[in-house]
Motif scaffolding. Structure first.
Motif, PDB file in Angstrom:
ATOM      1  N   PHE A 158       0.816  -1.218   0.000  1.00 54.77           N
ATOM      2  CA  PHE A 158       0.000   0.000   0.000  1.00 54.77           C
ATOM      3  C   PHE A 158       0.855   1.276   0.000  1.00 54.77           C
ATOM      4  CE2 PHE A 158      -2.992  -2.930   2.397  1.00 54.77           C
ATOM      5  CZ  PHE A 158      -3.698  -3.283   1.266  1.00 54.77           C
TER       6      PHE A 158
ATOM      7  N   MET B 178      -5.378   4.834   5.593  1.00 57.79           N
ATOM      8  CA  MET B 178      -5.370   3.379   5.576  1.00 57.79           C
ATOM      9  C   MET B 178      -6.744   2.825   5.961  1.00 57.79           C
ATOM     10  SD  MET B 178      -3.049   1.192   4.675  1.00 57.79           S
ATOM     11  CE  MET B 178      -1.540   2.093   4.990  1.00 57.79           C
TER      12      MET B 178
ATOM     13  N   HIS C 285       3.275   2.162   2.012  1.00 58.66           N
ATOM     14  CA  HIS C 285       3.185   2.711   3.358  1.00 58.66           C
ATOM     15  C   HIS C 285       4.511   3.174   3.949  1.00 58.66           C
ATOM     16  CE1 HIS C 285       4.707  -1.245   4.587  1.00 58.66           C
ATOM     17  NE2 HIS C 285       4.862  -0.789   5.811  1.00 58.66           N
ATOM     18  N   LYS C 286       5.640   3.021   3.217  1.00 58.14           N
ATOM     19  CA  LYS C 286       6.925   3.376   3.814  1.00 58.14           C
ATOM     20  C   LYS C 286       7.889   3.902   2.753  1.00 58.14           C
ATOM     21  CE  LYS C 286       8.518  -1.455   3.479  1.00 58.14           C
ATOM     22  NZ  LYS C 286       9.053  -2.620   4.219  1.00 58.14           N
TER      23      LYS C 286
ATOM     24  N   THR D 101      -1.785   9.235   7.659  1.00 57.60           N
ATOM     25  CA  THR D 101      -1.760   8.059   6.797  1.00 57.60           C
ATOM     26  C   THR D 101      -2.596   6.934   7.384  1.00 57.60           C
ATOM     27  OG1 THR D 101       0.440   8.669   6.015  1.00 57.60           O
ATOM     28  CG2 THR D 101      -0.242   6.416   5.635  1.00 57.60           C
TER      29      THR D 101
ATOM     30  N   SER E 155       7.188   9.710  -1.832  1.00 54.62           N
ATOM     31  CA  SER E 155       7.330   8.437  -2.525  1.00 54.62           C
ATOM     32  C   SER E 155       7.858   8.537  -3.942  1.00 54.62           C
ATOM     33  CB  SER E 155       5.987   7.692  -2.535  1.00 54.62           C
ATOM     34  OG  SER E 155       5.702   7.181  -1.258  1.00 54.62           O
TER      35      SER E 155
ATOM     36  N   VAL F 136       0.457   1.420  11.759  1.00 55.79           N
ATOM     37  CA  VAL F 136      -0.097   2.635  11.153  1.00 55.79           C
ATOM     38  C   VAL F 136      -1.609   2.517  11.014  1.00 55.79           C
ATOM     39  CG1 VAL F 136      -0.181   3.988   9.019  1.00 55.79           C
ATOM     40  CG2 VAL F 136       2.027   3.277   9.945  1.00 55.79           C
ATOM     41  N   ALA F 137      -2.074   1.377  10.517  1.00 54.76           N
ATOM     42  CA  ALA F 137      -3.510   1.195  10.328  1.00 54.76           C
ATOM     43  C   ALA F 137      -4.253   1.163  11.664  1.00 54.76           C
ATOM     44  CB  ALA F 137      -3.767  -0.088   9.550  1.00 54.76           C
TER      45      ALA F 137
ATOM     46  N   LEU G  74       3.128  -1.676   9.099  1.00 57.84           N
ATOM     47  CA  LEU G  74       1.879  -1.361   8.402  1.00 57.84           C
ATOM     48  C   LEU G  74       0.689  -1.536   9.334  1.00 57.84           C
ATOM     49  CD1 LEU G  74       0.155  -0.764   5.904  1.00 57.84           C
ATOM     50  CD2 LEU G  74       0.404  -3.161   5.251  1.00 57.84           C
TER      51      LEU G  74
ATOM     52  N   SER H  32       7.920   5.141  -1.871  1.00 58.35           N
ATOM     53  CA  SER H  32       7.399   3.831  -2.222  1.00 58.35           C
ATOM     54  C   SER H  32       7.441   3.541  -3.729  1.00 58.35           C
ATOM     55  CB  SER H  32       5.938   3.704  -1.742  1.00 58.35           C
ATOM     56  OG  SER H  32       5.105   4.648  -2.381  1.00 58.35           O
TER      57      SER H  32
END
Length: 494
Positions: free
Chosen positions: A135, A331, A137-138, A327, A186, A360-361, A357, A162
């Motif tokens: 996704f 998510m 995410h980093k 973020t 990204s 974060v979510a 991940l 990303s």
């Protein structure tokens, strides 16, 4: 039969020149596509930039493009030019799109994403899909499905994220141009780590059509951007990507302009604020040394460079943590959208996802409305800080990343450092100086500035006033003329 030297010459030819020679009928799109496919076949295994190569589709598109040239029906500025697109929200109908997630490896979209459609309508030929972390995410590119992507300058070191696959493909001569997306750096982070040019345009300059949540790209500002081996090539792709679309509530109907013209615009007399720590981020000494030398080079073009006193409105850890919270909210939206499609990750694979991940979510699911709105106060303070500097200066210059390289790991969970100069940073993004400009929507470009003592690329980030993408491109191009970089690509595969 085309030999290796001829292939290398062709795949490292600037996209601008390829487009011109296609129009002039001195080069065939078929010949160009075949050269890139040969390069991919030879080098992708070592770098892992592409996760899906569309060889047959690309050759079919090249034959059609060649026929169009013969009959005088040129589609646009990218007619016959081979590109790569990211394996995130950059759908191509009938082509697997995994989002870098193992559980989505069988997902095949029925429709092509509008921004990919636009590129194809203007003549670009898609060679394949490029690697991305789950996704996106980093700030590194690695996942459990395809593994890590390396920078071609140091296989075994990460390409950044990303859009790492897209940046690595460009640097390695495995496409002429590539598309990336940028919600916290990204495009710019992998551009820095792969030694290429990557632009995050002003928010609203490129339309992004997202459904069912048309406002998904607002928190933080997210959008697409070009990656290229030169500033002029980057501007060429921006010309193709830019444009108003009423289906995007953030799209802005600006007067049309050709961004390639900005590449030769004079920069003498412009005033630049050099912020080596962006007001508080720790930066490795080897990176700082490269940037100090880079801004001196800008001064030789007649640019006035000053170092105003600027302080972040909160500690850098909190500035990064704000991105994690924003973020996390995004998510949550993603999880809901996928759930509506019958792909409920929280129900079937939550424990298998990378811990970063999930963290974060989980924060996104836990955030209250009050906390979410209060986060906009800090975001506004960052916005005001950036605008305050740009009231007095035409642009801001910073390092793109605080470190020059990140080693790949073997577990699919490669992340950046957790300390820089003895200060704690979030390993997902805290070692990058990019995300504050996703809070604000200003245009920002990363250009190759030099290398660390061990040869890892270092990026210089140039940020301009909102919708002055031309100024950003002009400064980047002026720097590129003073300190050219393109010759380094030829050294990668000798």
């Amino acid at each position: 039969m085309t030999n290796t030297s001829e292939v290398d010459d062709l795949v490292l030819t600037p996209a601008v020149e390829l487009a011109q020679r296609i129009r002039g009928r001195s080069l065939s799109p078929v010949e160009i596509v075949d050269a890139y496919l040969k390069r991919i076949d030879a080098h992708n295994t070592a770098i892992n930039a592409y996760v899906c190569v569309l060889a047959d589709q690309a050759r079919t598109a090249a034959l059609a493009a060649e026929k169009d040239v013969i009959t005088g029906r040129l589609r646009g500025p990218l007619h016959g030019v081979p590109i790569a697109v990211k394996d995130l929200f950059d759908f191509k109908a009938g082509v697997p799109n995994t989002f870098g997630v193992k559980e989505f490896q069988a997902y095949v979209p029925a429709e092509t994403a509008p921004h990919v459609t636009r590129l194809e309508q203007l003549g670009a030929i898609v060679l394949g899909k490029t690697n991305t972390p789950e996704f996106g995410h980093k700030a590194t590119t690695d996942n459990r499905l395809f593994g890590p992507t390396s920078t071609p300058f140091a296989p075994g070191h990460n390409a950044g994220g990303s859009s790492g696959g897209s940046a690595a493909a460009v640097a390695a001569g495995m496409c002429a141009l590539s598309q990336g997306s940028d919600g916290g750096g990204s495009v710019r982070i992998p551009a820095a780590m792969c030694g290429v040019v990557g632009l995050k345009p002003s928010y609203g300059l490129l339309a992004g059509i997202v459904r069912p949540d048309a406002f998904f790209t607002l928190d933080p500002f997210m959008g697409n951007g070009p990656l290229a081996r030169s500033v002029e090539d980057c501007a060429l792709m921006l010309d193709a990507m830019a444009g108003f679309d009423a289906r995007d509530p953030g799209s802005v109907p600006l007067p049309e302009q050709r961004y390639r013209d900005a590449v030769l615009a004079p920069v003498a007399g412009l005033r630049v604020a050099y912020l080596p720590t962006l007001g508080g981020f720790p930066v490795a000494e080897e990176v700082r040394a490269v940037l100090d030398e880079s801004v001196r080079a800008l001064e030789t073009a007649g640019v006035t460079v000053e170092m105003p006193e600027v302080t972040l409105p909160a500690p850098h850890q909190e500035i990064t943590d704000l991105w994690m919270r924003l973020t996390g909210s995004a998510m949550v939206c993603l999880m809901e959208m996928f759930g509506d499609l019958g792909l409920d990750l929280r129900a079937v694979a939550w424990a298998d996802l990378p811990p970063h991940l999930r963290a974060v979510a989980d924060r996104g699911f836990a955030l209250s409305t009050v906390e979410n709105r209060r986060d906009q106060f800090l975001r506004t303070a960052v916005f005001d800080m950036i605008n305050g500097v740009l009231e007095d200066y035409d642009a801001i210059v910073t390092p793109t990343t605080a470190v020059a390289g990140v080693a790949n790991t073997e577990d699919g969970w490669t992340v950046g450092p957790d300390t820089v100069n003895g200060e704690s940073v979030d390993p997902l993004l805290g070692w990058c100086l990019t995300h504050p400009f996703n809070y604000s929507g200003h245009p920002a470009i990363s250009v190759p500035a030099g290398t660390s003592p061990v040869g890892l690329p270092v990026g210089m980030q140039i940020v301009g006033r909102r919708f002055r993408d031309d100024t950003v491109l002009g400064l980047a191009a002026a720097y590129e003329r003073i300190r050219p970089w393109q010759h380094n690509y030829r050294k990668l595969f000798v």
